[in-house]
Design a protein around this motif. Structure first.
Motif, mmCIF file in Angstrom:
data_model
loop_
_atom_site.group_PDB
_atom_site.id
_atom_site.type_symbol
_atom_site.label_atom_id
_atom_site.label_comp_id
_atom_site.label_asym_id
_atom_site.label_seq_id
_atom_site.Cartn_x
_atom_site.Cartn_y
_atom_site.Cartn_z
ATOM 1 N N VAL B 14 -5.440 3.090 32.053
ATOM 2 C CA VAL B 14 -6.693 3.173 32.784
ATOM 3 C C VAL B 14 -6.910 4.601 33.236
ATOM 4 O O VAL B 14 -6.088 5.181 33.899
ATOM 5 N N LEU B 15 -7.987 5.155 32.815
ATOM 6 C CA LEU B 15 -8.310 6.506 33.243
ATOM 7 C C LEU B 15 -9.089 6.427 34.529
ATOM 8 O O LEU B 15 -10.115 5.787 34.608
ATOM 9 N N LEU B 16 -8.578 7.065 35.499
ATOM 10 C CA LEU B 16 -9.262 7.022 36.758
ATOM 11 C C LEU B 16 -9.108 8.390 37.384
ATOM 12 O O LEU B 16 -8.046 8.968 37.383
ATOM 13 N N THR B 17 -10.181 8.901 37.896
ATOM 14 C CA THR B 17 -10.117 10.279 38.370
ATOM 15 C C THR B 17 -9.496 10.398 39.750
ATOM 16 O O THR B 17 -8.880 11.389 40.054
ATOM 17 N N ASP B 157 -4.680 -10.162 33.343
ATOM 18 C CA ASP B 157 -5.865 -9.297 33.374
ATOM 19 C C ASP B 157 -7.146 -10.123 33.295
ATOM 20 O O ASP B 157 -8.117 -9.863 34.004
ATOM 21 N N GLU B 158 -7.130 -11.120 32.432
ATOM 22 C CA GLU B 158 -8.329 -11.949 32.299
ATOM 23 C C GLU B 158 -8.629 -12.703 33.590
ATOM 24 O O GLU B 158 -9.791 -12.889 33.957
ATOM 25 N N PHE B 445 -9.980 -3.603 39.183
ATOM 26 C CA PHE B 445 -8.701 -3.839 39.858
ATOM 27 C C PHE B 445 -8.244 -2.592 40.605
ATOM 28 O O PHE B 445 -7.825 -2.644 41.763
ATOM 29 N N TRP B 446 -8.346 -1.440 39.946
ATOM 30 C CA TRP B 446 -7.895 -0.196 40.570
ATOM 31 C C TRP B 446 -8.848 0.257 41.659
ATOM 32 O O TRP B 446 -8.429 0.833 42.669
ATOM 33 N N LEU B 455 -5.671 -7.181 44.018
ATOM 34 C CA LEU B 455 -5.858 -8.585 43.659
ATOM 35 C C LEU B 455 -4.662 -9.110 42.849
ATOM 36 O O LEU B 455 -4.339 -8.567 41.788
ATOM 37 N N PHE B 456 -4.037 -10.143 43.366
ATOM 38 C CA PHE B 456 -2.845 -10.781 42.768
ATOM 39 C C PHE B 456 -1.666 -9.815 42.676
ATOM 40 O O PHE B 456 -0.671 -10.121 42.019
ATOM 41 N N ASN B 457 -1.744 -8.664 43.285
ATOM 42 C CA ASN B 457 -0.664 -7.686 43.187
ATOM 43 C C ASN B 457 -0.255 -7.146 44.560
ATOM 44 O O ASN B 457 0.280 -6.048 44.660
#
Lengths: 429, 576
Positions: B14-17, B157-158, B445-446, B455-457
């Motif tokens: 996941v690319l996230l800045t 993930d789903e 999610f992130w 969520l769930f983590n």
């Protein structure tokens, strides 16, 4: 979408002028009108109940050997033995975990003191109660409305811009209720990421909208103030963009996955100390210690991350050693005897570390209660012979120059310094 | 094959800045439950209400739903609040057209490199695991069957993406809210290992959704025998002796009686617990934890584990392994258990004792009231809920009855602003109110994690905090604002907006536009000076009763979008 940094800055600077007023003059390490000098205190909390008996223990103790398989205890020989310590307690063969070599270096250079068999005198084996009791500073009482660090801060009334920072998503209970408390993962990106034109307008309007006295309004105001402080003090490149943090002395913080963000938190605190915004107290959390199962696969990495992280932080801050004290603690230790899942369950007494330039390091402190069944708490766990508040109150008095112990730790009578740190014992109140 | 932990995997793809997001990901190499700081609860100071109590439909749609979608307020006004409550208490999957359509159309990207065992993949793939039975998902945990890690964790993930779609689009909002409540009450960190992610739809569907309005005793046993909980709190490896105490401790402390009823100072003096001599101790001690841990030895998963009595089967089903059970006599909450009971009897007896304990009723009802009404719910309300809970203990709809009592109470209708929205509620309510086209990717999610909601983590077994303190730190507050801006800037390609297209005929002037979006997002007026500031933001140099202008169409669009986000960033939109 393009954000023009320069334009954004103008909006922020106008705002900070409006909000900070006279405070901007007093943002040095200790306020100019204060004659008292206090250390910066960093509290590193090992969340989950660190197994102190795997971190530091008398290696050959027959009760220790009998209770654990060799992969869950420190050896005095053979493959990967524990690291022997000078000046151990009770003349026993205390050894540090083999992954803790950086900590032994700090110990040998007299910067690190170790207290064993510390903890809560309350007997809880619940993580959440134990943390709650410890951090409120009132064992047995969860109704105390604020944390022990909060009370220290309120009593000393620091005037800097960032007196108290949690390098985390949220403040821990020890800082609960402190109105100027800031939680910040990372200063470099602590700004509103808005549209180049409308972002600054929104930021100004948020300051107007968040003026009420509810906790929600206060949170918004605190956030806006913190953004402005960072904006004014962060190091920038020639285009006005914040520069990533550069540690000193060639230090490289470890970043293995098992650091779980500890490296980032340590860097944040180091960066804020150097930003000179009046930081007095910082908290850092390091999780992953609740090793009920397969402890031997987890614990060495945890210790490795902890040791290298602390060493990097300390070396990065070499200019500050004279006014830096760090304490490492956990909510409880773990059961002497391992369970059938090759882990350990919740226990009681534990180890504490105190690090700093004015620490009487290179020595172990406390009273070793022994590991025979009749010496254990409830017959199963390391007993607590030193109340954790004994360690903290010596730091509060001698390094934080705050003698008002009856407020910081109510119902904790009898100040009995172990001589862990240098400093004067002001008349205790 | 290189194996990553789930979070490492996600972190790589996941690319996230925002760097702080990545700093916050804590990969876990092995099954450890890590308590993180109990967040600071709010102090005694409570949110002071400065605005008048909104109408009941606004309260209802903000506290028993993830906020109103266009038309919802009118709908509740039309059928009446009580009828709406009754409708929501009886969800019907055959009547949920929008969510059904969205779920069937949804895709989630999956990409990985091929190797000698399988082909590489780079595609947008429909959701296909949500309805699958265990025997279709369990093979994903088998390392002898070649599959990329992305395939193994795909069901988890789903479920994350489906949870967001349902929060935004499902008609059965109360159920979605309660599913979120129970996922937190019976918290499991799915990120612990790929095994949990592989079978996560089973936990979500057959445990949480199945029982979220049902009977608590049945719910408790479904959780106790669920693979995710057995792994997460280590009971799967617990055997005599010493047993692993992790599950048993949290069963008392978090799932049932609650820490307020933990008498740690009595340790082994069980007769000293008030009520013990009469067979009704009011709380528990450490020895109850030890004994309960013994009772659950042998409750494990048929996952092929080694055992001296032979390898366990490998079906993924719950499994009772007699050879690991501690069969001797026990005493839990002052009740004697004979030695050598039939299979499962010891554990079930513990569940009977804790599920029906009055302290459990009080703990659970307080939490439900906290979720649905206020951080510190009125005692009168908790008492009503407890009465319903206790009276309905043997009934299949015990939880539904209790929730009904709470929602129809005078306190529910008389309380406002005593809850700060959690990130799921904040974003879902924004997406619902603005009626945007929302097609979530795993970035959601992130993004929510960056605001503190994983969520769930969530790592420690407490579940996410349900009091405002944790959500009001400077770090979280800034991320709450920034996330709305990120969504607006469409950094993650999850939303499509058509702001002007939503204005009905006759909404053209700056004043009308501000009125329209305030009604959409808040459903109630704001203070005069706030209103004026919003109006000035939109109209700038123009008059309030003519259409707003801009340098060009794009500028005008951006200005309107930033007005809508500004409303969402206001305190008024942040609480419920």
């Amino acid at each position: 979408m393009k954000v023009t940094r320069r334009q954004f800055l103008i909006g922020c600077s106008a705002a900070i002028g409006a909000m900070a007023g006279g405070r901007l003059n007093g943002l040095a390490f200790a306020a100019q009108n204060e004659t008292v000098t206090r250390d910066i205190l960093v509290v590193l909390f090992l969340r989950g109940g660190c197994d102190g008996l795997s971190l530091l223990a008398p290696a050959g103790d027959p009760n220790y050997v009998a209770a654990r398989n060799d992969d869950l205890r420190l050896g005095d020989g053979g493959f990967d033995p524990g690291l022997p310590l000078a000046n151990p307690l009770a003349g026993l063969d205390f050894r540090l975990h083999p992954q803790a070599a950086p900590l032994r270096e700090l110990y040998d250079s007299q910067q690190l003191a170790i207290v064993h068999a510390c903890g809560l005198t309350n007997g809880t084996r619940s993580h959440f109660d134990a943390m709650d009791f410890m951090e409120r500073g009132t064992p047995g009482d969860k109704t105390t409305p604020n944390g022990w660090l909060t009370r220290h801060l309120l009593l000393t009334n620091p005037t800097g811009l960032f007196p108290a920072v949690a390098a985390a998503n949220s403040q821990p209970i020890s800082m609960m209720g402190y109105p100027d408390g800031v939680a910040m993962y990372e200063p470099t990106s602590f700004s509103l990421q808005g549209h180049w034109k409308y972002g600054p307008m929104q930021q100004n309007l948020l300051r107007k909208f968040y003026t009420g006295n509810t906790p929600l309004h206060q949170a918004g105001l605190r956030t806006l103030n913190a953004m402005d402080t960072v904006d004014l003090h962060i190091t920038r490149d020639s285009d006005g963009y914040p520069l990533p943090y550069q540690p000193e002395n060639g230090v490289e913080y470890p970043s293995d996955y098992y650091l779980s963000g500890l490296d980032s938190s340590l860097k944040t605190v180091a960066q804020l100390i150097k930003m000179d915004v009046g930081l007095q107290v910082a908290t850092i959390d390091y999780g992953g210690w609740d090793t009920h199962e397969e402890q031997a696969y987890i614990f060495p990495d945890q210790v490795n991350g902890l040791s290298r992280g602390i060493a990097a932080f300390y070396n990065d801050l070499s200019r500050y050693h004279g006014r830096l004290t760090m304490v490492v603690m956990s909510e409880f230790g773990r059961r002497l005897r391992e369970n059938e899942s090759r882990g350990t369950d919740h226990g009681h007494g534990n180890v504490m570390f105190v690090l700093g330039g004015n620490v009487n390091g290179g020595q172990m402190y406390g009273n070793w209660p022994g590991l025979a069944t009749e010496q254990l708490d409830n017959g199963v766990d390391l007993a607590v012979t030193t109340d954790y508040r004994t360690v903290l109150s010596e730091i509060v008095v001698r390094r934080l120059a705050n003698p008002q112990l009856s407020e910081v730790f109510p119902a904790f009578a009898g100040y009995q310094p172990l001589n862990l740190v240098r400093g004067s014992d002001l008349p205790i109140q | 094959m290189t194996t990553f932990t789930r979070r490492q995997f996600l972190g790589r793809t996941v690319l996230l800045t925002a760097t702080s997001v990545l700093a916050a990901c804590k990969p876990k190499p092995s099954p450890v439950v890590t308590p993180t700081p109990a967040s600071a609860p709010t102090t005694a100071t409570q949110t002071q209400i400065t605005t008048p109590l909104p109408p009941i439909e606004v309260i209802a749609l903000n506290r028993m739903a993830f906020g109103p979608r266009p038309g919802d307020l009118d709908y509740v006004r039309q059928i009446g609040f009580e009828a709406y409550v009754e409708e929501q208490l009886n969800p019907n999957d055959d009547d949920d057209p929008l969510a059904t359509e969205r779920l069937s159309q949804a895709t989630l990207h999956i990409a990985y490199d091929g190797n000698s065992d399988y082909e590489g993949v780079d595609e947008d793939r429909p959701l296909f695991t949500l309805d699958q039975p265990l025997n279709k998902l369990w093979p994903l945990t088998n390392w002898e069957i070649p599959a990329d890690y992305a395939e193994r964790v795909r069901p988890g993930d789903e479920t994350i993406v489906a949870t967001w779609i349902r929060a935004v689009y499902s008609k059965w909002q109360l159920r979605e809210l309660l599913v979120d409540f129970w996922h937190n009450h019976f918290n499991v960190n799915m990120g612990l290992s790929e095994r949990l992610a592989a079978i996560w739809p089973i936990y979500d569907r057959e445990v949480i959704r199945q029982h979220c309005l049902g009977n608590f005793r049945a719910f408790l046993e479904a959780v106790a025998q669920s693979q995710p909980m057995l792994y997460y709190l280590d009971n799967a490896s617990s055997k005599a002796s010493p047993a692993n105490e992790n599950y048993a401790r949290e069963l008392f402390e978090l799932h049932t009686l609650g820490a307020d009823n933990y008498y740690n100072d009595l340790y082994n003096r069980w007769r000293d617990v008030p009520g013990a001599e009469e067979g009704q101790p009011i709380g528990y001690i450490d020895q109850d934890v030890y004994e309960a841990a013994r009772a659950f030895t042998g409750w494990t998963v048929a996952d092929g584990s080694y055992s001296e009595a032979g390898e366990l089967p490998n079906t993924g089903e719950f499994y009772y392994h007699e050879a690991w059970h501690d069969p001797y006599q026990k005493r839990v909450l002052g009740v004697e258990f004979d030695a050598n009971q039939p299979p499962l009897a010891d554990g079930r007896k513990v569940l009977d004792l804790v599920a029906t304990h009055p302290a459990t009723a009080h703990h659970l009802c307080t939490k439900l009231c906290r979720r649905l009404v206020a951080d510190d719910p009125p005692q009168s309300l908790v008492d009503q809920a407890v009465a319903t809970w206790m009276a309905a203990q043997a009934e299949p709809d015990q939880i539904k009855q209790t929730v009904r009592t709470i929602l129809l109470s005078p306190e529910f209708a008389a309380t406002w602003g005593q809850k700060v929205k959690r990130p799921l509620e904040l974003l879902a309510s924004f997406l619902r109110a603005t009626n945007v086209d929302f097609r979530p990717s795993m970035d959601i999610f992130w993004i929510a994690g960056n605001m503190g909601q994983w969520l769930f983590n969530w790592v420690p077994p407490t579940g996410h905090p349900d009091r405002a303190g944790y959500w009001l730190s400077t770090n979280v507050t800034l991320n709450r604002w920034n996330t709305l801006l990120y969504l607006l800037a469409d950094w993650h390609s999850m939303v499509e907006y058509d702001w002007w297209g939503q204005h009905p005929a006759g909404v053209t002037t700056s004043r009308q536009i501000v009125d329209f979006w305030l009604e959409r997002l808040l459903g109630r007026p704001v203070a005069d000076d706030v209103y004026q500031a919003l109006l000035d933001f939109l109209r700038q140099e123009r008059g309030p009763d003519v259409p707003p202008g801009g340098e060009n169409d794009q500028d005008l669009n951006e200005k309107l979008a930033n007005l809508v986000v500004l409303i969402a960033m206001m305190p008024d939109f942040q609480w419920r």
